[in-house]
Design an enzyme around this catalytic site. Sequence first.
Site, short mmCIF file in Angstrom:
data_model
loop_
_atom_site.label_atom_id
_atom_site.label_comp_id
_atom_site.label_asym_id
_atom_site.label_seq_id
_atom_site.Cartn_x
_atom_site.Cartn_y
_atom_site.Cartn_z
CB THR A 346 60.12 -22.42 40.61
OG1 THR A 346 59.58 -23.08 39.47
CG2 THR A 346 61.59 -22.14 40.41
CB CYS A 347 55.55 -21.74 43.17
SG CYS A 347 55.99 -21.95 44.90
CG ASP A 348 55.91 -21.67 36.23
OD1 ASP A 348 55.03 -22.43 35.81
OD2 ASP A 348 56.31 -20.68 35.60
CG ASN A 386 59.28 -19.21 43.15
OD1 ASN A 386 58.66 -20.24 42.91
ND2 ASN A 386 58.76 -18.24 43.89
#
Length: 406
Positions: A346-348, A386
């Site tokens: 994910t982009c986290d 996401n």
Amino acid sequence: MCRYESTEFGPTLLGRKANRGNDMSRYSRIWATEIDHLRATTPDHPVLYFSPETLAETARRFREGFPGLVTYAVKANDNPGVIDTLAQVGVTSFDVASPAEIALVREVVPFATLHYNNPVRSIPEIDAAVAAGVASYSIDGFGELEKLKGRVPQGVEVSVRLALPVKGAAYDFGAKFGEPPEGCVDLLRAVVAAGYVPAMTFHPGTQCEDPAAWARYIETCGEISRKAGVPLARLNVGGGFPSDRGTGARLEPIFAEIARAVAGAFGDTQPHLVCEPGRAMVAEAFSLAVRVKAIRGCGSLFLNDGIYGLLAEVPIMGPYGRMRVVAPDGTPRRGAPSPRVLYGPTCDSLDRLPGEVALPADLCEGDVLIFDGMGAYSTATNTRFNGYGAHEIVTVRRGGHRATQS
């Protein structure tokens, strides 16, 4: 309609019903091992490999070793194939925590006995449980007992849940649930006054490896029973039994200590015993295969699953060391161990496993990491954040440590 496929231990529930929530799942074939499937299909999505035979072996270990009734805590993994397999090998009682779990078990195993041991319920949840014929309820306060009165028929078992400051688990449930000993005395008397069958229950906390934790709870339950003047019909010693996170699951010493402690605490008036393993029952029946999406110059790996997916528990439970690495053709990587940081897809930036993990230095992009013992709280905590989280469940005869890599 569900399809059944015969295996050496009996029919296993297959098809869409057995893979509720996993839109990529198919049980069109039973593979020998994870490696055979990986070689043939090279999946680019996370895959959970389910070994019903391993699950059946663990269930037999509990049924032969625990001195009482063995139930399964559905919250650990609510896959209907798990529930069906357990019922086939004699585990026909289930610990349920919600109307959804009640409905699921009733659908898969209509004759199952249901124990509703989430001690906090709304009125509609109680009504749903009564309609489904739930056999046992737990409570940890007078307000919860009042909700049962007039709704749950008299003569049904009601367990008072005890909380103690006992160490030995990965994390404790006592901060959220349970009544201290003094409160349990009054609550147990109130259960009898309300016309219910008196019992007690506790949970030593997840991944508890210390038999003394069970002994302390059992001894306290004996003291409460005597002080209240209420003989217990049953004592639920909870879940919390450890799965094998690399140290080996030592269940038999816990079983032996439970039997010893009950005999010492209750003498000739021993209550019937029940346990509710979730993690320890189902963890070893599943392995998780994730692919390496990228390798950074610093050596960090990006995987196609992470803490928002099937690896959600790893940051809570601590470093996870039971991993194998194989090339796309299933060949094991055997390079010298090299420390790696593992990131999810994910982009986290929080999406990473704790610490560093020693993995073979010859690991390459496209390789597969296999996490063994991933049956508990993996699918149950998957968030789909996401756009990730879709996974496949594949049935294998031998999984985890039993799987060959040749």
